[in-house]
Write a protein that holds these residues in place. Structure first.
Motif, PDB file in Angstrom:
ATOM      1  N   SER A 190       0.810  -1.217  -0.148  1.00 56.13           N
ATOM      2  CA  SER A 190       0.098  -0.249  -0.127  1.00 56.13           C
ATOM      3  C   SER A 190       0.651   1.198   0.105  1.00 56.13           C
ATOM      4  N   PHE A 191       1.829   1.400   0.806  1.00 58.31           N
ATOM      5  CA  PHE A 191       2.967   2.451   0.834  1.00 58.31           C
ATOM      6  C   PHE A 191       3.527   2.661  -0.562  1.00 58.31           C
ATOM      7  N   TYR A 192       3.782   1.603  -1.181  1.00 57.65           N
ATOM      8  CA  TYR A 192       4.425   1.523  -2.624  1.00 57.65           C
ATOM      9  C   TYR A 192       3.571   2.161  -3.427  1.00 57.65           C
ATOM     10  N   LEU A 193       2.327   2.039  -3.477  1.00 51.28           N
ATOM     11  CA  LEU A 193       1.211   2.695  -4.370  1.00 51.28           C
ATOM     12  C   LEU A 193       0.939   4.229  -3.986  1.00 51.28           C
ATOM     13  N   LEU A 194       0.758   4.031  -2.741  1.00 54.54           N
ATOM     14  CA  LEU A 194       0.119   5.680  -2.116  1.00 54.54           C
ATOM     15  C   LEU A 194       1.272   6.758  -2.069  1.00 54.54           C
ATOM     16  N   SER A 195       2.379   6.407  -2.014  1.00 47.98           N
ATOM     17  CA  SER A 195       3.703   7.198  -1.941  1.00 47.98           C
ATOM     18  C   SER A 195       4.177   7.481  -3.311  1.00 47.98           C
ATOM     19  N   ARG A 196       3.622   6.797  -4.330  1.00 47.33           N
ATOM     20  CA  ARG A 196       4.005   6.699  -5.640  1.00 47.33           C
ATOM     21  C   ARG A 196       5.441   6.504  -5.663  1.00 47.33           C
ATOM     22  N   TYR A 197       6.018   5.353  -5.083  1.00 49.47           N
ATOM     23  CA  TYR A 197       7.455   4.919  -4.712  1.00 49.47           C
ATOM     24  C   TYR A 197       8.021   4.862  -6.186  1.00 49.47           C
ATOM     25  N   GLU A 198       7.300   4.316  -7.131  1.00 52.05           N
ATOM     26  CA  GLU A 198       7.912   4.096  -8.505  1.00 52.05           C
ATOM     27  C   GLU A 198       8.003   5.372  -9.306  1.00 52.05           C
ATOM     28  N   GLU A 199       7.628   6.495  -8.940  1.00 53.15           N
ATOM     29  CA  GLU A 199       7.697   7.814  -9.587  1.00 53.15           C
ATOM     30  C   GLU A 199       9.147   8.336  -9.342  1.00 53.15           C
ATOM     31  N   TYR A 200       9.610   7.954  -8.093  1.00 56.64           N
ATOM     32  CA  TYR A 200      11.136   8.127  -7.825  1.00 56.64           C
ATOM     33  C   TYR A 200      12.154   7.432  -8.534  1.00 56.64           C
ATOM     34  N   LEU A 201      11.588   6.145  -9.097  1.00 62.23           N
ATOM     35  CA  LEU A 201      12.808   5.402  -9.512  1.00 62.23           C
ATOM     36  C   LEU A 201      13.139   6.270 -11.004  1.00 62.23           C
ATOM     37  N   PRO A 202      14.175   5.742 -11.634  1.00 64.04           N
ATOM     38  CA  PRO A 202      14.717   6.235 -12.898  1.00 64.04           C
ATOM     39  C   PRO A 202      13.494   5.887 -13.867  1.00 64.04           C
ATOM     40  N   HIS A 203      12.821   6.716 -14.887  1.00 61.86           N
ATOM     41  CA  HIS A 203      11.945   6.467 -15.780  1.00 61.86           C
ATOM     42  C   HIS A 203      11.838   7.561 -17.161  1.00 61.86           C
ATOM     43  N   VAL A 204      11.533   7.132 -18.199  1.00 63.64           N
ATOM     44  CA  VAL A 204      11.254   8.427 -19.163  1.00 63.64           C
ATOM     45  C   VAL A 204      10.082   8.856 -19.003  1.00 63.64           C
ATOM     46  N   LYS A 205      10.160  10.242 -18.945  1.00 59.56           N
ATOM     47  CA  LYS A 205       8.932  11.165 -19.152  1.00 59.56           C
ATOM     48  C   LYS A 205       8.346  11.367 -20.306  1.00 59.56           C
ATOM     49  N   ASP A 206       7.070  11.765 -20.549  1.00 56.63           N
ATOM     50  CA  ASP A 206       6.691  12.045 -21.661  1.00 56.63           C
ATOM     51  C   ASP A 206       6.855  13.488 -22.128  1.00 56.63           C
ATOM     52  N   MET A 207       6.330  14.039 -23.240  1.00 57.93           N
ATOM     53  CA  MET A 207       6.752  15.429 -23.572  1.00 57.93           C
ATOM     54  C   MET A 207       6.282  16.277 -22.648  1.00 57.93           C
ATOM     55  N   HIS A 208       5.434  16.345 -21.745  1.00 59.18           N
ATOM     56  CA  HIS A 208       5.109  17.089 -20.781  1.00 59.18           C
ATOM     57  C   HIS A 208       5.684  16.987 -19.536  1.00 59.18           C
ATOM     58  N   GLY A 209       6.787  16.130 -19.453  1.00 56.37           N
ATOM     59  CA  GLY A 209       7.495  15.940 -18.027  1.00 56.37           C
ATOM     60  C   GLY A 209       6.411  15.076 -17.339  1.00 56.37           C
TER      61      GLY A 209
END
Length: 415
Positions: free
Chosen positions: A87-106
Motif C-alpha cells: 500500500s505504501f509503495y502505491l500511495l507514496s508513488r514510490y515508482e515515480e522516484y525510480l528512473p523512468h522516461v517522462k513524456d513530452m510534458h514531463g
C-alpha cells in the motif's frame, strides 16, 4: 496505517513498541515483524518500510483470492503478502522516484507503472486489500468494531479555456478567423462569426446548464479555472477581462471554485502564488485547492511547491489518457515525501476518470460501460469516486454527445 485502518476501515489503532505492553493487551492486536510473538494476528514484514531512501524492489505479482498483490509474505503470515509495504509503495508513488522516461510534458507515463503493466490499474487495490484484511480480522476477532464509511461522488469541471470564440481580444480573434479561413474550416468560421454577432452562444459557455444539472441531482461539484497569462499551452481568456472575472465570481456563488494552475507555473513557484492570489481576489475567498495543467505531477517536487504556495488539497493524481487509480486508492490521502521522510500537509484526491481518456471512442455506451465499471468498484469499497470533465469537451462538436454522456454519468454515480 492511518490510511488503511482509520481512513478506509474506521478503526482507531495504537502502536506498541515494548513487547510486554503488546503481550498485556487483551483486545485485537497485530504484529508486523519478521516473526510472530505468540498466536496473535501476524503479517510478515517486507524490508521496504524499514529502509531509508529509494531502492528498486522487485515486483512479483501474486493473487490474494483473485485480487492482485505483491511483496509475498510466505505461509506463516495470516495474509499472503505485506499489505502495508504494498500500500505504501502505491500511495507514496514510490515508482515515480525510480528512473523512468517522462513524456513530452514531463509526466510519469501510465505504461511505466506497475499497475498498468500488471493489469490492475482499474482496481482500487489498496481499498480492496483493506476490506479483505477487515474480513480476516473479524474472523479472528468477532467482537471488533469499525465505523461504516459512505460512498461519495464529486464532479470536477476543468475550465482551461472558458470560451471558444468570445472575449479573446482583437489580435487572437483575427488570428483564429484567418486560420479557420485558411484551413477551410467553414462550419467553425460561421460559428465564430455568429458568436461575435451574439446570434449564437459560445460553444464552451455551458456553465448555467452545468450548475442546473448539479442542482438537479443535488451533488457536489468543483470548477477549476485557469487564471493565467497567455502562453503556448495556456490559452484562456485574459485575466483582466471583466466578463471573465464576473463569470468566475458568479459560479463561485453556486459551486466551489479553485485554481487550475497554468502550464507556465509548473516550475515557477512565484507565478503559482501570483495566480492563486489573483483568483482569490476575484472570488473574495481563500483558494486552497489545485489542479495542474495536463495533470502534470513531478513527485515529490510538485507537492513541495503546492505546500509552499499554501494549497491544502490537490486533485491532479490520475492519468489523462488512462482511466483508473494511479495511486491504487479511491480515497484522499496525505502525501508522504520519501526523500524528506515526512508526511506533507497536503491531501491528495485521486480521480478515476478523465474525459480525455475516452476521446478516441465513438460509442457513448462503450464509454459509459467503462466508467460504470470503475464506479461499481469504488462503490463496493465505499470510496470517493471523482471524475474530471472539461467544459471544452462538453461544449465542442464530437461524434459523442459529451454533455448527454455527462448527465448519464451523474445520474448513475451521484448516489
Amino acid at each position: 496505517m492511518k490510511h488503511l485502518f482509520t481512513r478506509i476501515l474506521g478503526i482507531e489503532v495504537v502502536y506498541a513498541t515494548k513487547v510486554e505492553d503488546f503481550i498485556k493487551h487483551s483486545g485485537p492486536k497485530i504484529t508486523y515483524t519478521k516473526q510472530p510473538l505468540q498466536n496473535e494476528f501476524f503479517i510478515k514484514s517486507n524490508d521496504l518500510l524499514f529502509e531509508q531512501g529509494i531502492n528498486d524492489f522487485p515486483i512479483n505479482i501474486g493473487q490474494w483470492e483473485d485480487v492482485p498483490c505483491f511483496f509475498s509474505a510466505g505461509e506463516r503470515s495470516n495474509i499472503p503478502f505485506d499489505i502495508f509495504s504494498a500500500s505504501f509503495y502505491l500511495l507514496s508513488r514510490y515508482e515515480e522516484y525510480l528512473p523512468h522516461v517522462k513524456d513530452m510534458h514531463g509526466r510519469f507515463p501510465p505504461n511505466a507503472s506497475v499497475a498498468f503493466q500488471k493489469g490492475f490499474l482499474d482496481l482500487p487495490v489498496v481499498d480492496i486489500w483493506a476490506y479483505k484484511l477487515l474480513e480476516k480480522l473479524k474472523e479472528r476477532f468477532p467482537d471488533m468494531t469499525h465505523a461504516k464509511r459512505q460512498y461519495k461522488y464529486t464532479s470536477l469541471i476543468d475550465v482551461t479555456s472558458s470560451h471558444c470564440f468570445a472575449y479573446r481580444g482583437l489580435v487572437r480573434s483575427a488570428a483564429g478567423f484567418l486560420l479557420d479561413l485558411g484551413t477551410l474550416r467553414l462550419r467553425r468560421l460561421v460559428s465564430r462569426v455568429l458568436v461575435w454577432l451574439r446570434v449564437r452562444k459560445d460553444p464552451y459557455d455551458n456553465y448555467t446548464s452545468l450548475i442546473d444539472l448539479h442542482k438537479k441531482f443535488n451533488m457536489p461539484s468543483m470548477f477549476f479555472f485557469q487564471f493565467a497569462e497567455y502562453s503556448t499551452y495556456d490559452k484562456n481568456i485574459s485575466t483582466n477581462n471583466n466578463k471573465f472575472r464576473y463569470l468566475i465570481k458568479s459560479i463561485a456563488d453556486y459551486s466551489i471554485v479553485s485554481l487550475a494552475a497554468s502550464y507556465s507555473s509548473f516550475r515557477d513557484i512565484k507565478l503559482l502564488k501570483q495566480e492563486k492570489k489573483r483568483l482569490a481576489n476575484v472570488i473574495n475567498r481563500p483558494v486552497r485547492f489545485s489542479r495542474l495543467r495536463y495533470n502534470r505531477v513531478d513527485v515529490p517536487e510538485t507537492y513541495r511547491k503546492l505546500v509552499e504556495a499554501e494549497f491544502t488539497d490537490d486533485f491532479t493524481m490520475g492519468y489523462t489518457h488512462e482511466p483508473g487509480f494511479r495511486a491504487g486508492t479511491c480515497r484522499p490521502f496525505y502525501f508522504y515525501d520519501i526523500n524528506l521522510e515526512v508526511q506533507q500537509p497536503i491531501k491528495i484526491h485521486p480521480f478515476a476518470v478523465h474525459d480525455y481518456a475516452f476521446v478516441n471512442l465513438s460509442e457513448k455506451e462503450e464509454i459509459l460501460g467503462k466508467i460504470k465499471l470503475l464506479y461499481h468498484r469504488v462503490r463496493r469499497v465505499d470510496g470517493h469516486f471523482i471524475t474530471v470533465f472539461s467544459n471544452e469537451l462538453l461544449g465542442g462538436e464530437h461524434q459523442v454527445d459529451w454533455k448527454e454522456l455527462y448527465e448519464s454519468v451523474i445520474d448513475q454515480c451521484h448516489v
